[in-house]
Design a protein around this motif. Structure first.
Motif, mmCIF file in Angstrom:
data_model
loop_
_atom_site.group_PDB
_atom_site.id
_atom_site.type_symbol
_atom_site.label_atom_id
_atom_site.label_comp_id
_atom_site.label_asym_id
_atom_site.label_seq_id
_atom_site.Cartn_x
_atom_site.Cartn_y
_atom_site.Cartn_z
ATOM 1 N N UNK A 1 0.752 -1.128 0.838
ATOM 2 C CA UNK A 1 -0.094 0.113 -0.206
ATOM 3 C C UNK A 1 0.785 0.957 0.035
ATOM 4 N N UNK A 2 0.365 2.040 -0.519
ATOM 5 C CA UNK A 2 1.575 3.549 -0.586
ATOM 6 C C UNK A 2 0.092 3.936 -0.122
ATOM 7 N N UNK A 3 0.549 5.407 0.644
ATOM 8 C CA UNK A 3 -0.089 6.669 1.697
ATOM 9 C C UNK A 3 0.266 8.190 0.598
ATOM 10 N N UNK A 4 -0.788 8.413 0.757
ATOM 11 C CA UNK A 4 0.203 9.941 0.338
ATOM 12 C C UNK A 4 1.015 10.335 1.229
ATOM 13 N N UNK A 5 1.493 10.910 -0.168
ATOM 14 C CA UNK A 5 3.486 11.372 0.510
ATOM 15 C C UNK A 5 4.484 10.649 -0.020
ATOM 16 N N UNK A 6 3.993 8.949 -0.052
ATOM 17 C CA UNK A 6 4.761 7.579 0.615
ATOM 18 C C UNK A 6 5.457 8.081 -1.808
ATOM 19 N N UNK A 7 6.902 7.177 -2.269
ATOM 20 C CA UNK A 7 7.188 7.707 -2.689
ATOM 21 C C UNK A 7 8.078 6.449 -2.942
ATOM 22 N N UNK A 8 8.007 5.239 -3.518
ATOM 23 C CA UNK A 8 8.721 3.807 -3.271
ATOM 24 C C UNK A 8 9.279 3.349 -5.139
ATOM 25 N N UNK A 9 10.584 3.606 -5.138
ATOM 26 C CA UNK A 9 11.040 2.954 -6.243
ATOM 27 C C UNK A 9 11.281 1.674 -6.835
ATOM 28 N N UNK A 10 11.392 1.420 -8.086
ATOM 29 C CA UNK A 10 11.335 0.038 -8.216
ATOM 30 C C UNK A 10 12.680 0.530 -9.236
ATOM 31 N N UNK A 11 13.435 -0.136 -9.885
ATOM 32 C CA UNK A 11 15.191 0.059 -10.257
ATOM 33 C C UNK A 11 15.027 -0.826 -11.385
ATOM 34 N N UNK A 12 15.237 -1.627 -12.282
ATOM 35 C CA UNK A 12 15.301 -2.384 -13.354
ATOM 36 C C UNK A 12 16.757 -2.050 -14.084
ATOM 37 N N UNK A 13 18.037 -3.003 -13.936
ATOM 38 C CA UNK A 13 19.306 -2.413 -14.434
ATOM 39 C C UNK A 13 19.573 -3.808 -14.748
ATOM 40 N N UNK A 14 20.176 -3.583 -16.410
ATOM 41 C CA UNK A 14 20.597 -5.144 -17.244
ATOM 42 C C UNK A 14 22.308 -4.941 -17.296
ATOM 43 N N UNK A 15 22.198 -5.829 -17.632
ATOM 44 C CA UNK A 15 23.801 -5.875 -17.942
ATOM 45 C C UNK A 15 24.356 -7.626 -17.957
ATOM 46 N N UNK A 16 26.115 -7.445 -18.938
ATOM 47 C CA UNK A 16 26.459 -9.141 -19.028
ATOM 48 C C UNK A 16 26.842 -9.995 -18.415
ATOM 49 N N UNK A 17 25.946 -11.567 -18.496
ATOM 50 C CA UNK A 17 25.430 -11.675 -17.220
ATOM 51 C C UNK A 17 27.544 -12.429 -16.744
ATOM 52 N N UNK A 18 28.357 -12.435 -16.894
ATOM 53 C CA UNK A 18 29.547 -12.586 -16.754
ATOM 54 C C UNK A 18 30.262 -11.650 -15.872
ATOM 55 N N UNK A 19 29.427 -10.137 -15.921
ATOM 56 C CA UNK A 19 30.070 -9.064 -15.178
ATOM 57 C C UNK A 19 29.329 -9.293 -13.832
ATOM 58 N N UNK A 20 29.916 -8.590 -12.524
ATOM 59 C CA UNK A 20 29.616 -8.730 -11.443
ATOM 60 C C UNK A 20 28.235 -7.432 -11.217
#
Length: 584
Positions: free
Chosen positions: A164-183
């Motif tokens: 749930x989110x209430x007035x004033x809430x800010x919830x981030x989701x960050x999706x990041x791609x990279x080559x699987x052999x890298x950290x």
């Protein structure tokens, strides 16, 4: 979702389509033409998507881009409150990121999210694990991370959460791609990236020189075109999608995630005419690298880094958008002969130089070699700008653009002092002009035709006065424009050419919608003829076809009242810009 239910976000290396219900249904990483990690657009949820919105999957009540940016805001009103989702892709530093921020506007709203990562166009189900509180998906060469304060639970090859989110809430989701052999790459700060992304687009738009009555439409189109540029190389893709059908349920499904020289030159013409010269310099550098070697081996399209092999394949495991099969990647049209591209390239380089692009000796050397090819091959049949998969023909538009190539070469010498066999170019230019007027013109109907000996018309004939082949008030052009309006107009829009069982020009079954560029061309020609009110009426009808965030697909199908074809399409937004300038 209908095609018009999608919005675009991108980082000028790739792009995602976000549906009105909050689902990202298409995303290829790390490049426009890479295999997708979300492909629900061309299959179903099982092929990968990322949904985020109020529980119950209601369509957003409102969507908009933040002014002069590519930052999308979608808002839902629910019985318990209002919530906003902010979607964007920051201009890339190293790894591509998709940022989604859930903001509570009022009240309290229950939110749900479902993440299904499927690499290789929906074919690879990745191994997903939790690491330091974050999710990582790995499949072959691809790896993606999801960073969020909201924990997701796995099950049935997907990950879900309800919160749930209430007035004033800010919830981030960050999706990041990279080559699987890298950290794991460093995690970005969502607020910093939001501010930087907004500043980037505001600064870029501030350079726009257009100040006419259709500024909002023009600026949105310019932003869309900029989003279709591939920043590392300067290449420009025709669209960020593949296989969105020109005919719903049909086979006219093509991969547009490549750099067509024609589309790119027209895009640059639109950018240059509105104050953006840097893109022209980048594209010229891309062109010189792409065609390096033997310029006579020029292809009509390349990969975003100049790749030449664009092998066409069918992805039989995808059902296709609304059962429109086959789904294709790659494009066999790369092998076609399309003589008009030589004129498009020469015109673009001439316009760029005229607008202040610096001289380049190597560029002129290659232009000379391209002209040698035109001299030797202009009189051959080709597939033309519509990339027909039927027999080659002597298309009038192709011949006109060969004339343009020579005409701009002559002007290049006259204006910029370059050396070349200008007398020979002038002579051949006149020969081509005379042949077109003889073999491509039907005096009994007072109109030019699609090809030599044909009785059919082609909307590309509308470009003849635009490129300067004949004055717009020449009786032959007046007749041609009138014939196009009479014979190619359907439900108030211009078709590319007649499609019927007895007309095998493109060698494909089924019909198609109205190619939007053609109607914009008519607007521009009407304006040139002084028919401003008629042109304005048609232009504003076309603007009404844009979706709620100002985007256009390749075509509009009056049969269904829907946009069709790849989306968003540069070849639709470019003539929109030119038509707006003509009316201004």
């Amino acid at each position: 979702m209908r095609i018009e239910d999608y919005a675009l976000i991108g980082d000028m290396q790739s792009a995602a389509l976000v549906a009105r219900d909050g689902s990202i249904d298409w995303l290829c990483l790390p490049r426009f033409d890479s295999p997708s990690c979300f492909a629900a657009l061309l299959g179903g949820e099982r092929n990968g998507h990322w949904w985020l919105g109020p529980t119950g999957r209601r369509h957003a009540d409102r969507r908009r881009y933040r002014p002069d940016t590519l930052i999308l805001e979608s808002e839902w009103d629910t019985p318990t409150g209002t919530v906003r989702v902010v979607d964007f892709m920051p201009p890339r530093d190293r790894n591509p990121d998709v940022v989604r921020i859930v903001e509570g506007v009022s009240g309290t709203v229950e939110i749900s999210t479902v993440l299904r990562v499927r690499f290789d166009y929906g074919r690879i189900v990745p191994w997903v694990r939790r690491s330091n509180g974050h999710l990582q998906a790995i499949g072959g060469p691809d790896s993606a991370w999801l960073h969020s304060p909201v924990p997701l639970k796995g099950g049935d090859y997907a990950h879900r959460a309800t919160f749930t989110v209430k007035e004033g809430d800010r919830l981030p989701f960050i999706f990041t791609w990279h080559p699987s052999h890298e950290p794991m790459p460093p995690q970005i700060d969502h607020d910093d990236q939001l501010d930087e992304t907004e500043a980037f687009w505001a600064d870029w738009v501030s350079k726009c020189s257009y100040d006419g009555p259709y500024r909002d439409a023009v600026v949105r189109s310019l932003i869309t075109l900029k989003a279709l540029t591939y920043a590392p190389t300067g290449g420009i893709v025709a669209a960020p999608t593949t296989s969105l059908p020109e005919d719903l349920g049909g086979v006219r499904n093509w991969d547009y995630r490549f750099c067509w020289l024609r589309d790119a030159t027209m895009t640059l013409d639109a950018l240059i005419s509105n104050g953006y010269l840097e893109e022209a310099a980048d594209w010229r550098s891309w062109l010189l690298r792409a065609i390096a070697g033997r310029p006579q081996d020029l292809q009509i399209m390349y990969g975003v880094a100049g790749e030449r092999r664009l092998t066409e394949m069918r992805l039989d495991w995808l059902d296709g958008y609304e059962d429109s099969r086959p789904v294709r990647i790659g494009n066999e049209a790369v092998k076609q002969l399309q003589l008009d591209v030589y004129g498009e390239v020469m015109n673009c380089l001439f316009v760029s130089r005229s607008r202040g692009l610096s001289a380049d000796d190597r560029a002129w050397t290659i232009q000379r070699e391209l002209l040698d090819y035109v001299e030797d091959h202009w009189d051959e049949p080709d597939e033309g700008l519509w990339e027909v998969r039927g027999p080659r023909r002597h298309f009038v538009h192709s011949k006109v653009m060969c004339w343009v190539a020579l005409d701009r070469a002559v002007k290049y010498v006259e204006r910029f002092g370059r050396t070349g066999p200008v007398a020979k170019w002038r002579t051949l230019r006149d020969v081509i002009h005379a042949e077109i007027c003889d073999k491509g013109y039907d005096p009994s109907r007072n109109t030019f035709t699609q090809s030599y000996g044909s009785s059919e018309l082609d909307a590309a004939l509308l470009m003849m006065p635009v490129v300067g082949f004949l004055p717009v008030d020449d009786p032959r052009m007046v007749g041609t424009v009138a014939a196009v309006e009479k014979e190619l107009m359907s439900d108030g829009f211009v078709l590319r050419y007649p499609i019927a069982e007895d007309n095998d020009v493109d060698g494909l079954p089924g019909g198609e919608g109205a190619f939007l560029a053609c109607s914009f061309w008519l607007v521009e020609v009407m304006a040139m003829q002084g028919r401003k009110e008629e042109a304005k009426d048609l232009f504003e009808r076309l603007l009404e076809l844009r979706n709620d965030v100002g985007l256009l697909a390749e075509e509009y199908d009056p049969r269904y009242g829907r946009l069709v074809g790849n989306f968003p399409q540069a070849f639709s937004h470019v003539p929109l810009i030119h038509a707006a300038r003509a009316l201004s």
